[in-house]
Design a protein around this motif. Structure first.
Motif, PDB file in Angstrom:
ATOM      1  N   GLY A   1       0.830  -1.197   0.000  1.00 52.85           N
ATOM      2  CA  GLY A   1       0.000   0.000   0.000  1.00 52.85           C
ATOM      3  C   GLY A   1       0.863   1.246   0.000  1.00 52.85           C
ATOM      4  O   GLY A   1       2.096   1.201  -0.063  1.00 52.85           O
ATOM      5  N   HIS A   2       0.195   2.375   0.087  1.00 49.63           N
ATOM      6  CA  HIS A   2       0.873   3.675   0.042  1.00 49.63           C
ATOM      7  C   HIS A   2       0.628   4.400   1.362  1.00 49.63           C
ATOM      8  O   HIS A   2      -0.482   4.848   1.640  1.00 49.63           O
TER       9      HIS A   2
ATOM     10  N   LYS B   1       9.154   4.890   3.654  1.00 50.13           N
ATOM     11  CA  LYS B   1       9.427   5.624   4.888  1.00 50.13           C
ATOM     12  C   LYS B   1       9.094   7.105   4.735  1.00 50.13           C
ATOM     13  O   LYS B   1       8.509   7.726   5.641  1.00 50.13           O
ATOM     14  N   ALA B   2       9.457   7.687   3.601  1.00 50.61           N
ATOM     15  CA  ALA B   2       9.171   9.102   3.383  1.00 50.61           C
ATOM     16  C   ALA B   2       7.668   9.364   3.356  1.00 50.61           C
ATOM     17  O   ALA B   2       7.193  10.371   3.898  1.00 50.61           O
TER      18      ALA B   2
ATOM     19  N   LYS C   1       5.521  11.624   6.065  1.00 54.68           N
ATOM     20  CA  LYS C   1       4.676  12.715   5.575  1.00 54.68           C
ATOM     21  C   LYS C   1       3.261  12.594   6.130  1.00 54.68           C
ATOM     22  O   LYS C   1       2.651  13.597   6.546  1.00 54.68           O
ATOM     23  N   ASP C   2       2.721  11.372   6.170  1.00 60.51           N
ATOM     24  CA  ASP C   2       1.385  11.169   6.732  1.00 60.51           C
ATOM     25  C   ASP C   2       1.362  11.446   8.229  1.00 60.51           C
ATOM     26  O   ASP C   2       0.391  12.012   8.745  1.00 60.51           O
ATOM     27  N   ILE C   3       2.420  11.061   8.929  1.00 60.65           N
ATOM     28  CA  ILE C   3       2.488  11.327  10.372  1.00 60.65           C
ATOM     29  C   ILE C   3       2.507  12.826  10.640  1.00 60.65           C
ATOM     30  O   ILE C   3       1.842  13.332  11.558  1.00 60.65           O
ATOM     31  N   ALA C   4       3.255  13.568   9.830  1.00 58.96           N
ATOM     32  CA  ALA C   4       3.322  15.020  10.019  1.00 58.96           C
ATOM     33  C   ALA C   4       2.011  15.696   9.624  1.00 58.96           C
ATOM     34  O   ALA C   4       1.568  16.643  10.301  1.00 58.96           O
TER      35      ALA C   4
ATOM     36  N   PRO D   1      10.413   5.434  10.331  1.00 56.55           N
ATOM     37  CA  PRO D   1       9.978   4.203  11.001  1.00 56.55           C
ATOM     38  C   PRO D   1      10.947   3.052  10.740  1.00 56.55           C
ATOM     39  O   PRO D   1      11.500   2.934   9.649  1.00 56.55           O
ATOM     40  N   PHE D   2      11.145   2.212  11.760  1.00 57.25           N
ATOM     41  CA  PHE D   2      12.104   1.131  11.654  1.00 57.25           C
ATOM     42  C   PHE D   2      11.583   0.055  10.695  1.00 57.25           C
ATOM     43  O   PHE D   2      10.457  -0.436  10.845  1.00 57.25           O
ATOM     44  N   ALA D   3      12.397  -0.297   9.726  1.00 60.07           N
ATOM     45  CA  ALA D   3      12.071  -1.375   8.791  1.00 60.07           C
ATOM     46  C   ALA D   3      12.724  -2.653   9.299  1.00 60.07           C
ATOM     47  O   ALA D   3      13.958  -2.744   9.345  1.00 60.07           O
ATOM     48  N   VAL D   4      11.911  -3.621   9.714  1.00 60.36           N
ATOM     49  CA  VAL D   4      12.433  -4.779  10.431  1.00 60.36           C
ATOM     50  C   VAL D   4      12.052  -6.060   9.710  1.00 60.36           C
ATOM     51  O   VAL D   4      11.127  -6.110   8.896  1.00 60.36           O
TER      52      VAL D   4
END
Length: 410
Positions: free
Chosen positions: A186-187, A225-226, A230-233, A262-265
């Motif tokens: 998803g986006h 991640k970008a 952007k959605d969080i901000a 965000p951590f990519a795990v």
């Protein structure tokens, strides 16, 4: 002369002149364990405050440590596998995976798993709060609030124990950190993710995590991640900050952690060995992925943040900020005066006819001819009393009114 000094000061030894000793360092002070060091800047002797951290260390080692971790996310994102990889435990031995038909009708539930971990004499009591069934139903309006309701219940339970008479055995089950798992497909963030993160942001340290990072290329992962940041901000979602209030800039290690959010795990429980070094790996039919390698995922950075560097900072922020805000809100609600409800407004209202009306005008006889009519001055004129508005009285006030007397006309 030497014998008299040695008899008076037996702790000091005067070297003989043949040894060629320096006369300034001839007398040495006795070795006192508490006062043997001197501050080179001030010249004062140390009191012994340097031993306080050792005392705190001994107390913490005796009591042990505790951590409550919540994992929130859709099913199939590897939440259980990641927790087992982070702490090298197996918390889900007897777990039964539901079928596809059961996932459609399954509702979200809250489960708690506890494990005791010991490493080099340091004991940790780990509690993992899982949310199976989150986001699996067609209607997820209730599931997004169950996680926040659970955190509120733990805050309320701790508040009741704290205000009780016996506070010796207070069980602290407050959630210190929440790992929110975001789907790699998803986006950006889904509407469910935004609603759930906004409900959790004021009650727990929120850490976003991109699950199954090995399903994306490096370019796709950076774009993902970008978009999430952007959605969080744009939605003004509060996440855990590595910069404290009294600090002005990041430490080098914290700056690396901040840039990795965000951590990519990747989660994996298989142990493999390469170049005489053991590492965790996720095994596929076509090969294995090194989970702990920084080139593949942010697993090592997440473990460093969660365990090595910021575990105590999360616990302090939960106790001194998040819990205090909740306690103040509860205190304000309990001391707010409640409004008295009006049962029936009709019985509180009196018509104008029941109120004492103004005195009717007195009819006057016409003045005889030849008599001049004297007009009263404005100051002596009778004031006009307008009829008042409708007045609302309670039934008790109606009974307290005196009986009305008939008005006698002259």
């Amino acid at each position: 002369m030497d014998e008299s000094l040695s008899s008076l000061f037996p702790l000091y030894e005067l070297p003989s002149e043949d040894e060629g000793a320096d006369p300034e360092t001839a007398l040495e002070e006795p070795q006192d364990p508490g006062l043997q060091d001197v501050d080179p800047d001030t010249g004062r002797m140390y009191v012994g405050l340097a031993g306080l951290p050792r005392q705190v260390h001994q107390s913490c080692m005796a009591k042990g440590f505790d951590l409550t971790l919540m994992v929130v996310g859709e099913s199939g994102l590897g939440k259980s596998t990641l927790v087992n990889s982070l702490f090298l435990v197996d918390l889900y031995k007897d777990r039964l995976l539901p079928s596809a038909s059961e996932n459609v009708t399954q509702t979200m539930s809250i489960t708690r798993k506890t494990a005791a971990i010991e490493e080099k004499g340091i004991r940790l009591r780990l509690t993992v709060v899982d949310t199976p069934g989150f986001g699996d139903a067609l209607d997820n309006r209730e599931s997004r609030m169950q996680a926040s309701d659970y955190i509120k219940e733990q805050f309320e339970a701790y508040r009741r124990d704290e205000t009780a008479l016996n506070r010796r055995n207070i069980h602290d089950n407050r959630v210190h950190c929440c790992l929110y798992f975001i789907s790699p497909f998803g986006h950006g963030l889904k509407p469910l993710d935004v609603a759930c993160m906004k409900s959790l942001q004021d009650m727990v340290n929120l850490v976003p995590v991109v699950a199954k990072a090995d399903s994306l290329t490096k370019a796709e992962l950076l774009a993902k991640k970008a978009r999430i940041l952007k959605d969080i901000a744009s939605h003004k979602i509060k996440i855990f900050q590595f910069l404290c209030e009294d600090e002005e800039e990041f430490w080098p290690s914290d700056l690396e952690l901040q840039n990795s959010i965000p951590f990519a795990v990747i989660g994996g429980n298989a142990t493999m060995e390469s170049n005489d070094k053991c590492y965790l790996a996720r095994v596929y039919p076509w090969g294995a992925v090194n989970v702990e390698s920084p080139a593949n995922s942010d697993f090592s950075l997440l473990r460093r943040m969660l365990v090595t560097n910021h575990m105590q900072a999360m616990k302090d922020f939960t106790h001194h900020t998040l819990y205090e805000n909740y306690r103040v809100k509860v205190h304000q609600r309990s001391h707010k005066p409640a409004r008295r409800p009006i049962a029936n407004k009709d019985q509180w209202t009196l018509p104008n006819s029941s109120l004492p009306s103004r005195r009717p005008p007195v009819p006057r006889s016409p003045s005889p001819s030849g008599v001049k009519k004297v007009n009263r001055s404005p100051s002596r004129q009778r004031p006009h009393t307008p009829q008042g508005p409708r007045v609302r009285l309670c039934p008790a006030a109606l009974q307290a009114l005196p009986p009305q007397r008939p008005l006698l006309h002259p």
